[in-house]
Design a protein around this motif. Structure first.
Motif, PDB file in Angstrom:
ATOM      1  N   GLY A  98       0.775  -1.728   0.465  1.00  0.00           N
ATOM      2  CA  GLY A  98       0.133   0.106  -0.024  1.00  0.00           C
ATOM      3  C   GLY A  98       1.054   1.662  -0.131  1.00  0.00           C
ATOM      4  N   GLU A  99       2.100   1.057  -0.637  1.00  0.00           N
ATOM      5  CA  GLU A  99       3.638   2.315  -0.239  1.00  0.00           C
ATOM      6  C   GLU A  99       3.349   2.757  -1.336  1.00  0.00           C
ATOM      7  N   THR A 100       3.234   4.258  -1.927  1.00  0.00           N
ATOM      8  CA  THR A 100       4.620   4.458  -2.900  1.00  0.00           C
ATOM      9  C   THR A 100       5.535   4.984  -2.735  1.00  0.00           C
ATOM     10  N   LEU A 101       6.608   4.807  -3.553  1.00  0.00           N
ATOM     11  CA  LEU A 101       7.790   4.970  -3.402  1.00  0.00           C
ATOM     12  C   LEU A 101       8.335   6.049  -4.651  1.00  0.00           C
ATOM     13  N   GLY A 102       8.918   7.382  -4.419  1.00  0.00           N
ATOM     14  CA  GLY A 102       9.474   7.736  -5.630  1.00  0.00           C
ATOM     15  C   GLY A 102      10.490   8.186  -5.699  1.00  0.00           C
ATOM     16  N   ILE A 103      11.117   7.841  -7.110  1.00  0.00           N
ATOM     17  CA  ILE A 103      12.130   7.856  -7.235  1.00  0.00           C
ATOM     18  C   ILE A 103      12.356   8.965  -8.673  1.00  0.00           C
ATOM     19  N   VAL A 104      12.781  10.267  -7.681  1.00  0.00           N
ATOM     20  CA  VAL A 104      13.075  11.142  -9.358  1.00  0.00           C
ATOM     21  C   VAL A 104      14.687  11.117  -9.295  1.00  0.00           C
ATOM     22  N   GLY A 105      15.017  12.251 -10.299  1.00  0.00           N
ATOM     23  CA  GLY A 105      16.366  12.211 -10.592  1.00  0.00           C
ATOM     24  C   GLY A 105      16.570  12.593 -12.215  1.00  0.00           C
ATOM     25  N   GLU A 106      17.736  13.479 -12.482  1.00  0.00           N
ATOM     26  CA  GLU A 106      17.573  13.426 -13.884  1.00  0.00           C
ATOM     27  C   GLU A 106      17.775  12.010 -15.023  1.00  0.00           C
ATOM     28  N   SER A 107      17.867  12.624 -16.236  1.00  0.00           N
ATOM     29  CA  SER A 107      18.581  11.374 -17.177  1.00  0.00           C
ATOM     30  C   SER A 107      19.117  11.218 -16.844  1.00  0.00           C
ATOM     31  N   GLY A 108      19.559   9.746 -16.714  1.00  0.00           N
ATOM     32  CA  GLY A 108      21.275   9.480 -16.600  1.00  0.00           C
ATOM     33  C   GLY A 108      21.127   8.538 -14.783  1.00  0.00           C
ATOM     34  N   CYS A 109      19.944   9.302 -14.103  1.00  0.00           N
ATOM     35  CA  CYS A 109      20.472   8.946 -12.941  1.00  0.00           C
ATOM     36  C   CYS A 109      20.784   7.992 -12.281  1.00  0.00           C
ATOM     37  N   GLY A 110      19.227   7.190 -13.097  1.00  0.00           N
ATOM     38  CA  GLY A 110      19.667   5.355 -13.155  1.00  0.00           C
ATOM     39  C   GLY A 110      18.549   4.753 -12.223  1.00  0.00           C
ATOM     40  N   LYS A 111      17.132   5.659 -12.176  1.00  0.00           N
ATOM     41  CA  LYS A 111      16.115   5.951 -11.565  1.00  0.00           C
ATOM     42  C   LYS A 111      15.764   4.771 -12.632  1.00  0.00           C
ATOM     43  N   SER A 112      15.557   4.630 -14.179  1.00  0.00           N
ATOM     44  CA  SER A 112      14.788   3.645 -14.961  1.00  0.00           C
ATOM     45  C   SER A 112      15.566   2.389 -14.952  1.00  0.00           C
ATOM     46  N   THR A 113      16.778   2.343 -14.954  1.00  0.00           N
ATOM     47  CA  THR A 113      17.576   1.460 -14.879  1.00  0.00           C
ATOM     48  C   THR A 113      17.599   0.601 -13.247  1.00  0.00           C
ATOM     49  N   THR A 114      17.691   1.140 -12.002  1.00  0.00           N
ATOM     50  CA  THR A 114      16.205   0.213 -11.036  1.00  0.00           C
ATOM     51  C   THR A 114      15.157  -0.208 -11.254  1.00  0.00           C
ATOM     52  N   GLY A 115      14.270   0.724 -11.709  1.00  0.00           N
ATOM     53  CA  GLY A 115      13.139  -0.463 -12.568  1.00  0.00           C
ATOM     54  C   GLY A 115      13.746  -1.533 -12.634  1.00  0.00           C
TER      55      GLY A 115
END
Length: 614
Positions: free
Chosen positions: A349-366
């Motif tokens: 029931g929780e949402t963790l938002g991951i933010v940062g610029e392009s190339g920061c690794g957030k999509s790779t983490t997903g």
């Protein structure tokens, strides 16, 4: 800037571009379908006119007609388009070619389809310099490098010979801006130029365009659906809806006293940073109904109580490195450190938002946690079990992903019903006879009619296609969903609907969301906790209230300061000092330094800042 094109500063007096009674129609079989009806506007030197409206309103088509880029056989353009009094409609192709890219330039929305995939980046920037300014090869290369540096492409000399596919989306858009500004045009048409960019890069690009406009007295036509950007850059605003001009006037007047219901609906859908102050839990967006006005009867969401393991997702020390090989012998010469020692947890029931610029690794983490990429190091536990212990079916039933572009993630040759039930059929979880009922239930869950199952993806709008992708993610009944920029490409009103839908589904089903985005205002609205990533590392993590109200890392503060304010009365003079962009590329034997974190409060951690942030 080049002195031969510098124009003296003057007030907004004589129009540079005049559009009168513009009519545009497209051929559909034997008939013509109108898409723009009697549109008129003008823009003067040094002035910015914003044209706003949702997808299909006709704003981008109007820009294409100004540039003379609509196909002659399947389009019909009427009315008048004048550049400094010279009629452009009906000009021979040779005359238009001499004007395009020189006197009038355009920044397109999607850079990958606008750049030549087999031509080097530097050569594409230099091309208009050869064509319109007659520079030598050496002079054109020097100017192209200067332009690359001006739009903050790091290591410009090394990247001059790269191809478009070697650049990120944000980097490709910077290339498009450099190309458009190469010849210092009198009129710049910017068609959604910052939609795909991170907030800090967006702020820098907006500041850059304003700076160049001031120096060169360019007339700028800014096409966007981001009302925050409009509030920051536009002197006047024109609102379009289904091909018609709905409302026009000074930007401050449009925001303060919108006259038309559609304009009020657009403004009400704008996520504003800080609107969640005082809310402990995520809160749905208010919805504006053009007949009834603003409706905000929803109450703040409560915590979902579900049975099962408390942690849906546990990530510890996660790292990902990608080898870079020499072109000849294919030896490893270095590595891209995409994700570096990332740790976090996600509960039901929780949402963790991951933010940062392009190339920061957030999509790779997903992609790492969903199994689309393999980790170099670290542990991933899904509902208490190591990923290595899970079969493909078990993993698919526990975690699913929603991608940014709903059109490219759906098979264009497959009906929506088949797309929804295919995972169930592949894993033997549903009989073919039951698929129609299953598809109908999934569609109903996301607010679509049952007969949508028989239609093809191209028959849906962007927002409807994203609803289909959400339904497909729900088909396997996962506990965790990774939403990777799932609302970034959507119009503001559709974005509001999708965010509210995700919140509703979370409340009903106890879903855990890993919400990856560069839209800070949306992240603030939907998230319980927020993780800020920079150069592959989490530099700050904590509750949404702590991170947004009391940011401790300089990069977090920089992100928040860059968010546009959707109020012309609070317009700020942008002074986003360019910073040297670090690169995740490291030598083959590079060892990452061990980082230390400080605790600002319960669950609120931030990394010790490097010297270059002080």
């Amino acid at each position: 800037m080049s002195p031969h094109k510098t124009k003296p500063t003057s007030e907004h007096t004589s129009p540079v571009l005049q559009v009168e009674q513009l009519d545009i129609a497209f051929r559909r079989g034997a008939s013509w379908t109108p898409v723009v009806n009697g549109l008129s506007f003008e823009v003067s030197r040094g002035e910015t006119l914003a044209i706003v409206g949702e997808s299909g309103s006709g704003k981008s088509v109007s820009a294409m007609s100004i540039m003379g880029l609509l196909p002659e056989r399947s389009s019909r353009v009427g009315g008048s388009i004048r550049l400094r009094g010279r009629e452009l409609l009906g000009l021979p192709d040779a005359d238009l070619s001499a004007i395009r890219g020189n006197e009038i330039a355009m920044i397109f929305q999607e850079p990958m389809t606008s750049l030549n995939p087999v031509m080097r980046i530097g050569e594409q920037i230099a091309e208009p310099l050869y064509q319109h300014r007659g520079l030598s090869a050496a002079a054109a290369k020097a100017e192209a490098l200067r332009l690359m540096e001006r739009v903050r492409i790091p290591a410009a000399a090394q990247r001059y010979a790269d191809y478009p596919h070697q650049f990120s989306g944000g980097m490709r858009q910077r290339v498009m801006i450099a190309m458009a500004l190469a010849c210092n045009p009198s009129v710049l048409i910017a068609d959604e130029p910052t939609t795909a960019l991170d907030v800090t890069i967006q702020a820098q690009i907006l500041a850059l365009i304003k700076e160049l406009q001031k120096e060169e007295q360019m007339a700028v036509v800014f096409i966007t659906h981001d009302m925050g950007v409009v509030a920051e850059v536009a002197d006047r605003t024109l609102v379009m809806y289904r091909g018609d001009r709905v409302e026009a006037g000074a930007t401050a007047d449009i925001f303060a006293q919108p006259q038309q219901p559609y304009t009020r609906a657009l403004l009400s859908a704008v996520p504003e940073l800080g609107s969640m102050a005082g809310f402990a839990q995520p809160h749905p967006f208010p919805i504006y109904d053009m007949a009834r006005g603003l409706s905000d009867t929803s109450s703040p969401l409560k915590d979902s109580v579900q049975s099962g393991p408390p942690w849906l997702l546990e990530v510890e020390g996660l790292s990902a490195r990608f080898d870079v090989r020499s072109p000849l012998l294919r030896r490893v010469t270095g590595r891209v450190h995409a994700v570096e020692n990332v740790s976090f947890q996600l509960q039901r029931g929780e949402t963790l938002g991951i933010v940062g610029e392009s190339g920061c690794g957030k999509s790779t983490t997903g992609r790492l946690v969903t199994g689309l990429l393999s980790a170099t190091a670290g542990q991933i536990r899904i509902e208490g079990r190591e990923v290595s212990q899970l079969s493909g079916l078990e993993r698919a039933r526990k975690i699913q992903m929603i991608f940014q572009d709903p059109y490219s993630s759906l098979d264009p040759r497959q009906s929506v019903g088949d797309a929804l039930t295919e995972p169930l059929r592949v894993h033997g979880m549903a009989k073919k006879a039951d698929c129609a009922d299953i598809a109908a239930r999934l569609l109903a869950k996301v607010g679509l009619p049952a007969d949508a199952a028989t239609r093809m993806p191209h028959e849906f709008s962007g927002g409807q296609r994203q609803r289909v992708c959400i339904a497909r993610a729900l088909a396997m009944q996962p506990g965790t969903i990774v939403a990777d920029e799932a609302v970034s490409a959507l119009d503001v009103s559709v974005k509001v609907q999708i965010v509210n839908l995700l919140l509703e589904l979370q409340q009903e089903m106890g879903l855990g969301f890993l919400f990856i985005s560069h839209d800070m205002a949306v992240v603030e609205r939907i998230s319980h906790r927020v993780a800020v990533m920079y150069m592959g590392e989490i530099v700050e993590i904590g509750s949404r209230a702590d991170v947004f109200a009391n940011p401790r890392h300089p990069y977090t503060r920089r992100l928040l300061e860059a968010v546009p304010i959707p109020d012309p009365r609070r317009r700020r003079e942008r002074h986003m000092a360019p910073r040297e962009l670090k690169t995740p590329y490291k030598p083959r034997d590079f060892v990452s330094p061990r980082r230390s974190y400080h605790q600002a409060g319960p669950g609120h951690l931030y990394m010790e800042a490097d010297d270059d942030w002080s």
